[in-house]
Design an enzyme around this catalytic site. Structure first.
Site, mmCIF file in Angstrom:
data_model
loop_
_atom_site.group_PDB
_atom_site.id
_atom_site.type_symbol
_atom_site.label_atom_id
_atom_site.label_comp_id
_atom_site.label_asym_id
_atom_site.label_seq_id
_atom_site.Cartn_x
_atom_site.Cartn_y
_atom_site.Cartn_z
ATOM 1 N N HIS A 170 0.807 -1.258 -0.335
ATOM 2 C CA HIS A 170 0.228 -0.186 0.217
ATOM 3 C C HIS A 170 0.866 1.328 -0.310
ATOM 4 O O HIS A 170 0.332 2.612 0.030
ATOM 5 C CB HIS A 170 -1.395 0.054 1.083
ATOM 6 C CG HIS A 170 -2.120 -1.322 0.857
ATOM 7 N ND1 HIS A 170 -1.770 -2.721 1.657
ATOM 8 C CD2 HIS A 170 -3.495 -0.644 0.360
ATOM 9 C CE1 HIS A 170 -2.603 -2.967 1.325
ATOM 10 N NE2 HIS A 170 -3.805 -2.604 1.050
ATOM 11 N N ASP A 198 -4.913 -5.993 -7.127
ATOM 12 C CA ASP A 198 -4.975 -5.582 -5.922
ATOM 13 C C ASP A 198 -5.317 -3.796 -6.584
ATOM 14 O O ASP A 198 -5.356 -3.542 -7.207
ATOM 15 C CB ASP A 198 -3.845 -5.330 -5.093
ATOM 16 C CG ASP A 198 -3.908 -5.200 -3.582
ATOM 17 O OD1 ASP A 198 -4.798 -4.995 -3.651
ATOM 18 O OD2 ASP A 198 -2.710 -6.395 -2.995
#
Length: 482
Positions: free
Chosen positions: A181, A249
Site C-alpha cells: 500500500h 489489488d
C-alpha cells in the site's frame, strides 16, 4: 456508448462512499459496470447491507458485488465490534482444515444472504518473513503445505455457500518486509519454492478468482506482478492452468501507482492478463472510473491493448456472474463455530488467571491500510466475564521514555496487570515497555494478539491468541477468567 467503452466498463470494480449507492454507480451499473467493492464505510449491519446489494442488483443482476471480508483482523462486516470469526493465523494454529471449512461456510452463508457475490479472500500467502508488516496474522502460517491445506478448505467452505472466493496475493506476498500500500516490495525467493503451493491448491478446488500482488519478483520479471505478463499470463494461465477471473489489488496502492499511475497501471494490468481492475479503496468517486475507462479505450485505439484481450477479460467477468446466478442460496450461518475455532487457537502458558480487578494496558500502533480501523483488545472481553477493568491505552507516538511506567504501575497496584500487544517482535519500544513492566511486575500476563514471535524473557504468564478478532479476545478471556 461504443462497444469498446462497454467492454472497458465491464472490467472495472470501483468503490464508493456511503451506505446507499450513488447515482453515478447506478447509472454505470445499468449499462454494464463489472462490479463494485464494498468497504466498512459502506456497511452498518447485515440488514442495511442486504438493502444496499438489492438496490445495486436492481440496476443489473450481473453486477458483481465484492467485499474484502477475511475475518480476523480484516473485517468489513464487523469493523465496529471485531469479527465473529477468527482470521487465518488462528485457523492455522487450530490445525483442523474441516474447522476452517466450517468457518468459511458460515461466513459465506452470511455474505450470500446479504447479496454479496464475491469475497476477496482467502489470503493464500505463506508468511515466510516474520517482519512482514501487511500479511502476518492474515496468513494461515509460515509453512506452504499448511497454508495450502487451509486455503483449499476455506475456498471450499465459502464457495459451497454460494459466494465466489478470491485467493490472494499472487504469486505470493509473504516473503516481503514492505507494505505494498505504501511502496513496492521485493520478493527475494522464487515463488516456485513455496509461495505457489497454496494457489495451486486453490485452483485445484475450483477457486473462482485470484488477486494479483503489487510486488517485484526478480526471479520472474523486472516489473510489478500485477503488470507482468510473465506472472499473470505465462505463470498463472500457462503453468498453473487457472481459467477464472484475475483481479488486481487496488490500483491506487503505491506499490503500483507510484511508478505508473492509476489509469496507466490499469491498462498495463489488462495487457498483462488481469481481467478486473479494483479501484476505490482510496479513490472512490466517479472521476477515477471515467479516467481509467478512458485510458483503456485509448489503449485499444492506439493498438497497445487488443480488443480481443479486452473482450476476453470482460467475458471472464460475465462467466463469474453466471456462476453466481446458478448458486443455490439459503445456507445457514452459525457464528458459534467462530468461537470454537478461536478457543482451539489459544496457546496459554504459565499462571494466566487473573483476579477480580485488573489493569489492562493495551499498546496501540498504526494499523495497516488493508485492515483499517477495527475494534480489538482484551478490556471488553474481560469486563464481560465480570472483571472490574481499569483500561489504559498506550499510543504509537508514546515511544520508550514517554510512557510513565511508574504511574502506570501505581494505577495497577493491588490489581492483576495485563499487557495486550500485537506483533511485539516488530516494535522494539513496545518490547522494552514490556520488559520494564515485567521487571517490576513479574506476575503480569502478556497477551499477544498478533504474530507470536517474541515472548519477553521475563514473562511467566503468556497467551497467544493468534489474531485480534473479537472472538480471539473472548477465548483468551475465558482462559484468564474461567
Amino acid at each position: 456508448m461504443t462497444s469498446i467503452e462497454r467492454l472497458a466498463l465491464r472490467c472495472l470494480l470501483p468503490g464508493f462512499l456511503g451506505t446507499v449507492p450513488p447515482d453515478w454507480v447506478k447509472r454505470r451499473a445499468a449499462v454494464g459496470l463489472g462490479g463494485v467493492v464494498l468497504y466498512a464505510r459502506n456497511i452498518s449491519d447485515l440488514d442495511q447491507l442486504a438493502g444496499l446489494t438489492a438496490a445495486l442488483h436492481a440496476e443489473s443482476p450481473d453486477l458483481l458485488i465484492a467485499v474484502d471480508e477475511e475475518g480476523g483482523d480484516v473485517t468489513r462486516l464487523e469493523a465496529k465490534t471485531g469479527s465473529s470469526y477468527p482470521g487465518n493465523l488462528a485457523l492455522g494454529a487450530a490445525g483442523d482444515p474441516r474447522l476452517t471449512r466450517d468457518v468459511a461456510a458460515s461466513m459465506g452463508a452470511e455474505l450470500s444472504a446479504a447479496g454479496v457475490d464475491l469475497d476477496l479472500a482467502p489470503d493464500a500467502d505463506v508468511n515466510s518473513n516474520p517482519s512482514n508488516p501487511v500479511i502476518g496474522t492474515r496468513a494461515f502460517g509460515p509453512e506452504a503445505s499448511l497454508v495450502a491445506r487451509h486455503t483449499s478448505a476455506w475456498v471450499e467452505g465459502l464457495q459451497g455457500a454460494g459466494v465466489a472466493a478470491c485467493a490472494k496475493h499472487f504469486p505470493g506476498h509473504g516473503d516481503t518486509s514492505v507494505d505494498s500500500h505504501l511502496a513496492l516490495p521485493v520478493v527475494s525467493e522464487d515463488p516456485h519454492q513455496r509461495a505457489l503451493e497454496p494457489f495451486k491448491a486453490a485452483i485445484a478446488v475450483g477457486v473462482q478468482a485470484i488477486m494479483s500482488a503489487h510486488i517485484l519478483v526478480p526471479a520472474i520479471d523486472d516489473v510489478p506482478g500485477t503488470i507482468s505478463r510473465r506472472i499473470m499470463t505465462d505463470l498463472l494461465r500457462g503453468e498453473l492452468h487457472f481459467q477464472g477471473v484475475a483481479i488486481t489489488d487496488g490500483l491506487e496502492m503505491r506499490g503500483l501507482s507510484d511508478g505508473y499511475g492509476v489509469a496507466e497501471g490499469g491498462v498495463r494490468a489488462l495487457i498483462a492478463g488481469c481481467d478486473a481492475l479494483c479501484i476505490g479503496g482510496g479513490l472512490a468517486d466517479e472521476d477515477v472510473v471515467a479516467e481509467v475507462g478512458a485510458a483503456i479505450v485509448a489503449a485499444v485505439e492506439a493498438g497497445r491493448l487488443s480488443e480481443q484481450r479486452l473482450a476476453e477479460a470482460a467475458g471472464r467477468i460475465d462467466t463469474l456472474a453466471v456462476w453466481r446466478s446458478h448458486q443455490v442460496r439459503g445456507a445457514i450461518a452459525d457464528r458459534r463455530v467462530g468461537l470454537v475455532a478461536a478457543r482451539r487457537a489459544i496457546k496459554a502458558d504459565g499462571p494466566v488467571r487473573i483476579e477480580d480487578d485488573a489493569t489492562v494496558v493495551q499498546v496501540n500502533w498504526m494499523r495497516s491500510i488493508a485492515a483499517g480501523q477495527v475494534n480489538w483488545g482484551m478490556a471488553q472481553p474481560l469486563a464481560q466475564r465480570g472483571v472490574r477493568v481499569t483500561p489504559v491505552e498506550v499510543q504509537e507516538s508514546q515511544e520508550e521514555g514517554q510512557v510513565d511506567v511508574v504511574s502506570l504501575l501505581a494505577r495497577a497496584e493491588g490489581q492483576s496487570l495485563v499487557l495486550v500487544v500485537r506483533d511485539l517482535h516488530r516494535h522494539a519500544w513496545q518490547a522494552n515497555l514490556a520488559d520494564s513492566l515485567l521487571a517490576r511486575r513479574p506476575d503480569a500476563v502478556i497477551v499477544e494478539m498478533g504474530l507470536p514471535q517474541c515472548r519477553p524473557k521475563g514473562a511467566k504468564a503468556y497467551i497467544a491468541t493468534n489474531g485480534a478478532a473479537r472472538v480471539c479476545g473472548e477465548a483468551a478471556a475465558e482462559v484468564m477468567r474461567p
